[in-house]
Scaffold this active site. Sequence first.
Site, PDB file in Angstrom:
ATOM      1  N   GLY A 135       0.907  -1.160  -0.105  1.00  0.00           N
ATOM      2  CA  GLY A 135      -0.050   0.003  -0.168  1.00  0.00           C
ATOM      3  C   GLY A 135       0.882   1.122   0.100  1.00  0.00           C
ATOM      4  O   GLY A 135       1.585   1.328   0.847  1.00  0.00           O
ATOM      5  N   GLY A 174      -0.520   4.757   0.071  1.00  0.00           N
ATOM      6  CA  GLY A 174      -1.120   5.804   0.540  1.00  0.00           C
ATOM      7  C   GLY A 174      -0.143   6.379   1.655  1.00  0.00           C
ATOM      8  O   GLY A 174       0.909   6.103   1.809  1.00  0.00           O
ATOM      9  N   GLY A 197       1.561   4.107   4.252  1.00  0.00           N
ATOM     10  CA  GLY A 197       2.572   2.998   3.872  1.00  0.00           C
ATOM     11  C   GLY A 197       3.876   3.854   3.257  1.00  0.00           C
ATOM     12  O   GLY A 197       5.119   3.770   3.700  1.00  0.00           O
ATOM     13  N   PHE A 229     -13.033  22.461  12.432  1.00  0.00           N
ATOM     14  CA  PHE A 229     -13.739  21.272  11.928  1.00  0.00           C
ATOM     15  C   PHE A 229     -14.618  20.583  12.568  1.00  0.00           C
ATOM     16  O   PHE A 229     -14.462  20.891  14.158  1.00  0.00           O
ATOM     17  CB  PHE A 229     -12.716  20.476  11.173  1.00  0.00           C
ATOM     18  CG  PHE A 229     -12.667  19.990   9.818  1.00  0.00           C
ATOM     19  CD1 PHE A 229     -13.451  18.739   9.926  1.00  0.00           C
ATOM     20  CD2 PHE A 229     -12.646  20.581   8.872  1.00  0.00           C
ATOM     21  CE1 PHE A 229     -13.705  18.251   8.479  1.00  0.00           C
ATOM     22  CE2 PHE A 229     -12.903  20.109   7.415  1.00  0.00           C
ATOM     23  CZ  PHE A 229     -13.481  18.816   7.499  1.00  0.00           C
ATOM     24  N   GLN A 249     -18.351   4.633   9.264  1.00  0.00           N
ATOM     25  CA  GLN A 249     -18.921   5.856   9.055  1.00  0.00           C
ATOM     26  C   GLN A 249     -19.655   6.473   7.843  1.00  0.00           C
ATOM     27  O   GLN A 249     -18.886   5.927   6.718  1.00  0.00           O
ATOM     28  CB  GLN A 249     -17.839   6.944   9.383  1.00  0.00           C
ATOM     29  CG  GLN A 249     -18.205   8.472   9.384  1.00  0.00           C
ATOM     30  CD  GLN A 249     -17.137   9.481   9.784  1.00  0.00           C
ATOM     31  OE1 GLN A 249     -16.449   9.694   8.713  1.00  0.00           O
ATOM     32  NE2 GLN A 249     -17.182   9.839  10.958  1.00  0.00           N
ATOM     33  N   HIS A 283     -20.771   9.187   5.943  1.00  0.00           N
ATOM     34  CA  HIS A 283     -20.557  10.991   5.719  1.00  0.00           C
ATOM     35  C   HIS A 283     -21.933  11.218   5.406  1.00  0.00           C
ATOM     36  O   HIS A 283     -22.615  10.776   4.191  1.00  0.00           O
ATOM     37  CB  HIS A 283     -19.515  11.118   4.789  1.00  0.00           C
ATOM     38  CG  HIS A 283     -18.998  12.661   4.791  1.00  0.00           C
ATOM     39  ND1 HIS A 283     -19.779  13.803   4.461  1.00  0.00           N
ATOM     40  CD2 HIS A 283     -17.821  13.435   5.436  1.00  0.00           C
ATOM     41  CE1 HIS A 283     -19.139  14.741   4.715  1.00  0.00           C
ATOM     42  NE2 HIS A 283     -17.976  14.509   5.067  1.00  0.00           N
ATOM     43  N   LEU A 304     -17.895  12.846  -2.498  1.00  0.00           N
ATOM     44  CA  LEU A 304     -17.990  13.556  -1.095  1.00  0.00           C
ATOM     45  C   LEU A 304     -18.058  15.074  -1.204  1.00  0.00           C
ATOM     46  O   LEU A 304     -17.375  15.730  -2.255  1.00  0.00           O
ATOM     47  CB  LEU A 304     -16.600  13.233  -0.235  1.00  0.00           C
ATOM     48  CG  LEU A 304     -16.656  13.502   0.939  1.00  0.00           C
ATOM     49  CD1 LEU A 304     -17.665  12.567   1.752  1.00  0.00           C
ATOM     50  CD2 LEU A 304     -15.648  13.534   1.795  1.00  0.00           C
ATOM     51  N   GLU A 339     -17.418  18.510   4.497  1.00  0.00           N
ATOM     52  CA  GLU A 339     -18.010  19.051   5.741  1.00  0.00           C
ATOM     53  C   GLU A 339     -17.979  20.552   5.865  1.00  0.00           C
ATOM     54  O   GLU A 339     -18.621  21.593   6.452  1.00  0.00           O
ATOM     55  CB  GLU A 339     -17.478  18.503   7.227  1.00  0.00           C
ATOM     56  CG  GLU A 339     -18.212  18.652   8.276  1.00  0.00           C
ATOM     57  CD  GLU A 339     -17.697  17.727   9.362  1.00  0.00           C
ATOM     58  OE1 GLU A 339     -16.697  16.981   9.094  1.00  0.00           O
ATOM     59  OE2 GLU A 339     -18.276  17.496  10.513  1.00  0.00           O
ATOM     60  N   ARG A 352     -20.891  13.528  12.420  1.00  0.00           N
ATOM     61  CA  ARG A 352     -21.392  13.030  11.140  1.00  0.00           C
ATOM     62  C   ARG A 352     -22.459  11.734  11.376  1.00  0.00           C
ATOM     63  O   ARG A 352     -23.556  11.916  10.323  1.00  0.00           O
ATOM     64  CB  ARG A 352     -20.134  12.387  10.372  1.00  0.00           C
ATOM     65  CG  ARG A 352     -19.389  13.560   9.714  1.00  0.00           C
ATOM     66  CD  ARG A 352     -17.878  12.956   9.289  1.00  0.00           C
ATOM     67  NE  ARG A 352     -17.133  13.906   8.776  1.00  0.00           N
ATOM     68  CZ  ARG A 352     -15.846  13.706   8.102  1.00  0.00           C
ATOM     69  NH1 ARG A 352     -15.451  12.595   8.091  1.00  0.00           N
ATOM     70  NH2 ARG A 352     -14.966  14.786   7.856  1.00  0.00           N
ATOM     71  N   HIS A 391     -18.066   6.105   4.071  1.00  0.00           N
ATOM     72  CA  HIS A 391     -16.865   6.954   3.861  1.00  0.00           C
ATOM     73  C   HIS A 391     -15.963   6.409   4.451  1.00  0.00           C
ATOM     74  O   HIS A 391     -14.527   6.425   4.002  1.00  0.00           O
ATOM     75  CB  HIS A 391     -17.360   8.245   4.407  1.00  0.00           C
ATOM     76  CG  HIS A 391     -16.275   9.047   4.440  1.00  0.00           C
ATOM     77  ND1 HIS A 391     -15.790   9.531   3.029  1.00  0.00           N
ATOM     78  CD2 HIS A 391     -15.429   9.866   5.318  1.00  0.00           C
ATOM     79  CE1 HIS A 391     -14.791  10.461   3.311  1.00  0.00           C
ATOM     80  NE2 HIS A 391     -14.720  10.808   4.609  1.00  0.00           N
ATOM     81  N   GLU A 431      -6.016   3.294   7.231  1.00  0.00           N
ATOM     82  CA  GLU A 431      -7.294   3.095   7.489  1.00  0.00           C
ATOM     83  C   GLU A 431      -7.445   1.475   7.740  1.00  0.00           C
ATOM     84  O   GLU A 431      -8.458   1.261   8.287  1.00  0.00           O
ATOM     85  CB  GLU A 431      -8.310   3.599   6.563  1.00  0.00           C
ATOM     86  CG  GLU A 431      -9.686   3.651   6.396  1.00  0.00           C
ATOM     87  CD  GLU A 431     -10.535   4.114   5.324  1.00  0.00           C
ATOM     88  OE1 GLU A 431      -9.975   4.787   4.526  1.00  0.00           O
ATOM     89  OE2 GLU A 431     -11.724   3.949   5.487  1.00  0.00           O
ATOM     90  N   ARG A 471     -15.096   8.628  13.761  1.00  0.00           N
ATOM     91  CA  ARG A 471     -13.737   9.407  13.482  1.00  0.00           C
ATOM     92  C   ARG A 471     -14.123  10.835  13.270  1.00  0.00           C
ATOM     93  O   ARG A 471     -15.199  11.138  12.583  1.00  0.00           O
ATOM     94  CB  ARG A 471     -13.241   8.802  12.182  1.00  0.00           C
ATOM     95  CG  ARG A 471     -11.832   9.561  12.012  1.00  0.00           C
ATOM     96  CD  ARG A 471     -11.179   9.108  10.783  1.00  0.00           C
ATOM     97  NE  ARG A 471     -11.771   9.068   9.414  1.00  0.00           N
ATOM     98  CZ  ARG A 471     -11.953  10.331   8.785  1.00  0.00           C
ATOM     99  NH1 ARG A 471     -11.246  11.525   9.322  1.00  0.00           N
ATOM    100  NH2 ARG A 471     -12.205  10.305   7.660  1.00  0.00           N
ATOM    101  N   SER A 524      -7.889  11.440  10.232  1.00  0.00           N
ATOM    102  CA  SER A 524      -7.256  10.237   9.417  1.00  0.00           C
ATOM    103  C   SER A 524      -6.251  10.770   8.924  1.00  0.00           C
ATOM    104  O   SER A 524      -5.127   9.889   8.817  1.00  0.00           O
ATOM    105  CB  SER A 524      -8.572   9.876   8.302  1.00  0.00           C
ATOM    106  OG  SER A 524      -7.880   8.782   7.700  1.00  0.00           O
TER     107      SER A 524
END
Lengths: 574, 233
Positions: free
Chosen positions: A11, A13, A16, A115, A235, A237, A247, A250, A281, A347, A378, A389, A394
């Site tokens: 991975g 992302g 990783g 947020f 979750q 969203h 998405l 928010e 959420r 989400h 994740e 969350r 994240s």
Amino acid sequence: MYHSYDAVIVGAGGAGLRAALELGRSGSVAVLSKLYPTRSHTGAAQGGIGAALGNVEEDLWEWHMFDTVKGGDYLTDQDAAEVLAQEAVEAVYQLEHWGLPFDRTKDGKIAQRPFGGHTHHFGQGPVRRSCYAADHTGHMILQTLYQQCLRHNVRFFDEYHVLDVLIHDGVACGIVAYQVLTGEIHTFRAKTVLLATGGMGRMFRITSNAHALTGDGPAITLRRGIPLEDMEFFQFHPTGIRKMGILITEAVRGEGGILLNDRGERFMERYSPTLLDLAPRDIVSRAIYLEVRHGLGIGGKDYVYLDASHLGRDVVETKLPDIADFCRTYLGIDPAVEPMPVQPTAHYAMGGIPTDVDGRVIIDDANTAMPGLYAAGECACVSVHGANRLGTNSLVDLVVFGRRAGQDMARYIGKNDFVTLPAEPDCEACDEVERLLGETGSERVADIRQELQDVMMDDVGVFRVEEQMKEALSKVAELKARYRSVALDGKSKRFNTELLEAIELGYLLDVAEVTAASALARKESRGAHSREDYPERDDDNWLKHTLAYQTEEGVELKYKPVSITRFEPKPRTY
Amino acid sequence: MNVTLKIQRFNPETDDKPHWEEYPVEVEPSDRLLDALHHVKWYQDGTLAFRRSCAHGVCGSDAMTINNVNRLSCKVLMRDLGARVTVEPLRGFRIVKDLVVDMEPFFEKYRSIKPYFINYDPDPPTERYQSQEDRERYDDTTKCILCAACTSSCPSYWGNRDFVGPATIVQAHRFIFDSRDQGANERLEILNDRNGVWRCRTIFNCTGACPREIKITQAIGEVKKLLLFNRMV
């Protein structure tokens, strides 16, 4: 083909890549990814990365920790939340030192904005904690980390799809992967394996997740007898574009956008009189579902409106340019003038592969770590997000726990030798590939996947009830049986994406099964897990983490305690 | 609405050369072209190969040539395409299979200009300061998602595959014009080459193709000016 590396990371992302950077000088590292690294879904994140820098107003990591614990409805492991909040600050500075182009305040510091769920003084009011780069913070983080990996000559294996994790005598020793280009199966011997494969939103019909997010890491771990933790907590969203799931951040509501039903009412007044549209959420998603159920969706249908037209064109174009682009492109709507049709979208997976705060995979309810096996991002469950969350947590999770996993892996590599691989390590993976290629049954991947996504969305979604979850579980069992008869149109091995989709469907079926079973068993409502037959939170019986094992007889469930250090569980009201 | 997708197919294991196949699909006007491609793959011909992931224009996986224009297939709606749609792989790259091209040469050129932050001073205890004006200066080129729509739309690139291509120059620009970065000269030296910026003929195809609407030709021009006049413009 065989390879040998001190560390193999699956991975590419945020988690990783961050781990890869940490390992740099400690040994040989290989990063495998089924996509080109810059395609990873970290790049889709918008809102920001939360850290108590205090650049715009006073902020303390203790407040961030508290918000994370309460946001998780007290299922959050507090030792993990403490690490997250403390190390977030350094993690954000590190990203900036690597060149991340954060937006800036007037005095040149990293800009921060409010947020959902982030407060000062333990819940007194909103605090500006989200550090952001325009409205594509995730893109910047992914690019910056990848750039640094290039600088440090990290070895990448691009478009290698993981098939199996190898364990011998209780010690992780490698990975088996499919080279997409050629169809060749590769075995990677390793002292340490890190799974950072991201989420699994594709088990639901409407999701914000990319097509690639099929729970690969969790599924292969599950198949090796390791449990998955807290899988029932997924979750939804509240504001995804209707039918598409894309998405709408928010931040729209943060800037003043409001949700309206068919009568033009700001219905959140009835569900959360104090926080209104900026309630957490899970609360907003439930409100939307209830409005729709009462026939108050727009035109009696399954969605509501998110209205930002009163904010003025200037605000929309400068503060929300990406979502304005999405609305124009996909809906032909100009959000400065018209309302956006939205509905909850699957989400984020709060649950996943259980780990401790150093990323080591835990294999039972006694917190036993498996030597050499790690998970982060994740796909892991530390648990830093508990039952729900908070936004911006994240991206912090990725860099904080990605780094810690990398550090622990480096320590382990220095003190341990390679372990012998099991005999014929790739045989199970090869057999499954051959089986799929040779199958002459009558089922199609797309049909089974669609039925899975429908039953999960409808019966294990925002609102859950005993009968429907039982039906979902038996439906998944039926789909797993039908999966054995899936046949492919193309039997070639070179760039056979149909084969890969079939393999991914197998993973989705496995993670869906433990999700449904875990949800059915948890007889309470907490965070994102909301049961109409058990609408209250029940700390006396359910303040514990679920561990779900895949066995011959179906899913077996165990439980383990939550780490509670600073904050006693209280009712979660805002 | 009923639409016919004319897709270029090529399987090097069985075909001598690429050929067209037509697929009728039933779509909503609001569907993405990617949705139509999925419909073909999932229900008509599973062997159709194409890359995709996020399905909303941020990952850059699914750039292809659609009715002769380079677009991301997930950002094009069927209502904007008409009843017959032609879909081909990106030009200028070797075809691996169907709509999948070999991206290695593209990434190799990207890597060649040191696409990472360079600063030789020790790290400060907190963030390096950057004014809002300085941040704005390079904002446009930070948006690049490496989708290759630009490079594969460039006639100069078609004519000479050694040209680094627009995307590479965009990535270099992002750092050259970042006030915190100290590696401008290193990158300018690499780009000051017949196959660096100087291959660009200001054709503007790249700017038209970019799904992120980056002003690519302008960015390339800024790099050229820096090389010619040795000052930041």
